[in-house]
Design an enzyme around this catalytic site. Structure first.
Site, PDB file in Angstrom:
ATOM      1  N   ASP A   1     -11.139  10.551  -4.636  1.00 37.60           N
ATOM      2  CA  ASP A   1     -12.360  11.383  -4.641  1.00 37.60           C
ATOM      3  C   ASP A   1     -12.201  12.488  -5.691  1.00 37.60           C
ATOM      4  O   ASP A   1     -13.092  13.298  -5.845  1.00 37.60           O
ATOM      5  CB  ASP A   1     -12.552  12.044  -3.274  1.00 37.60           C
TER       6      ASP A   1
ATOM      7  N   LYS B   1      -3.090  21.694  -8.671  1.00 40.59           N
ATOM      8  CA  LYS B   1      -2.555  22.768  -9.528  1.00 40.59           C
ATOM      9  C   LYS B   1      -1.734  22.169 -10.669  1.00 40.59           C
ATOM     10  O   LYS B   1      -0.925  21.257 -10.428  1.00 40.59           O
ATOM     11  CB  LYS B   1      -1.667  23.712  -8.717  1.00 40.59           C
TER      12      LYS B   1
ATOM     13  N   ASP C   1      -2.421  11.927  -2.869  1.00 38.98           N
ATOM     14  CA  ASP C   1      -2.507  13.395  -2.925  1.00 38.98           C
ATOM     15  C   ASP C   1      -2.808  13.829  -4.360  1.00 38.98           C
ATOM     16  O   ASP C   1      -2.061  13.457  -5.282  1.00 38.98           O
ATOM     17  CB  ASP C   1      -1.184  14.013  -2.455  1.00 38.98           C
TER      18      ASP C   1
ATOM     19  N   GLU D   1       0.852  -1.187   0.000  1.00 41.37           N
ATOM     20  CA  GLU D   1       0.000   0.000   0.000  1.00 41.37           C
ATOM     21  C   GLU D   1       0.890   1.240   0.000  1.00 41.37           C
ATOM     22  O   GLU D   1       1.776   1.386   0.846  1.00 41.37           O
ATOM     23  CB  GLU D   1      -0.930   0.067   1.224  1.00 41.37           C
TER      24      GLU D   1
ATOM     25  N   GLU E   1       4.750   4.814   3.932  1.00 35.58           N
ATOM     26  CA  GLU E   1       4.227   6.137   4.296  1.00 35.58           C
ATOM     27  C   GLU E   1       5.410   7.047   4.603  1.00 35.58           C
ATOM     28  O   GLU E   1       6.275   6.686   5.372  1.00 35.58           O
ATOM     29  CB  GLU E   1       3.314   5.981   5.529  1.00 35.58           C
TER      30      GLU E   1
END
Ligand SMILES: C[S@@+](CC[C@H](N)C(=O)[O-])C[C@H]1O[C@@H](n2cnc3c(N)ncnc32)[C@H](O)[C@@H]1O
Length: 212
Positions: free
Chosen positions: A149, A117, A113, A38, A63
């Site tokens: 999303d 922009k 993320d 992951e 992470e």
């Protein structure tokens, strides 16, 4: 009860600089089994629920935020999950440099993320260079499972994989067993977005084995 410290779960925390060359998954997990990675585990909600649901699979969570990394190690340790390792590092460099050819069964990339922009699009994790690396590292018919999303990033992901039509085929997203009935992937960000009634987009790509 005293708060558990990272030290107590040293077997879960995997130190990136201790991995020289390609990672030996069987050695790291102490057994030969399917490997799922992951990328960007956040608070580790997917990782702990999925690892509990699939005890036969070895899960590596990557992470780079120290705060979340420590949080996940503690969470995994307290749950007593022996099939999870957590690493604090930048996933793209680690995968490119330290993950061997055809050693991974599945990459999970949930709510990466979006870098909305235009001048930041080059920071997006789904990129042609990383798709090449997924292809190299996945076993034949291995899967990249994705949820976001962010509609525009979702479209970008589809277009990026479209550049690899001979290497990946789009397949149905199979909901991970650790997600609840109302969830797609079962991550912390998804739970937040469900409360906000945001649309969630999912997709998956399967490696087309090299015929040569
Ligand atoms: C938007 S959050 C999503 C977290 C989690 N997947 C979820 O859905 O709750 C993205 C996470 O990915 C991590 N991250 C972003 N880029 C990364 C990279 N290149 N390598 C490792 N972690 C990364 C961030 O630190 C952050 O925790």
């Amino acid at each position: 009860m005293a708060k558990k410290t990272l030290k107590e779960f040293a077997n879960i925390a995997l130190l990136a600089d201790e991995i020289v060359g390609k990672i030996d998954f069987a050695g790291v997990f102490g057994r030969k089994s399917a490997v799922h990675i992951e990328v960007g585990s956040g608070k580790g909600t997917f990782l702990v629920n999925q690892a509990a649901a699939q005890p036969d699979v070895n899960f590596l969570g990557i992470e780079w935020a120290n705060k979340y990394y420590k949080f996940i190690v503690d969470r995994v340790g307290r749950r007593g999950l022996e099939n999870v390792r957590v690493m604090r590092t930048e996933a793209a460099s680690f995968i490119a440099g330290n993950v061997g050819d055809e050693t991974v069964d599945c990459f999970h990339i949930y709510f990466p993320d979006p870098w909305p922009k235009k001048r930041h699009h080059k920071r997006r994790f789904i990129s042609a260079a990383n798709v090449e690396q997924f292809y190299r590292c996945l076993k034949p018919a291995g899967i990249v499972n994705i949820a976001t999303d962010h509609q525009e990033y979702f479209q970008w992901m589809g277009e990026t994989f479209d550049g690899f039509k001979e290497k990946f085929e789009k397949v149905d997203f199979v909901k991970p067993a650790g997600a609840t009935e109302d969830e797609c992937a079962g991550t912390n960000f998804e739970r937040k977005y469900i409360k906000e009634n945001r649309a969630i987009y999912t997709t998956a790509f399967r490696k087309i084995p090299n015929k040569s």
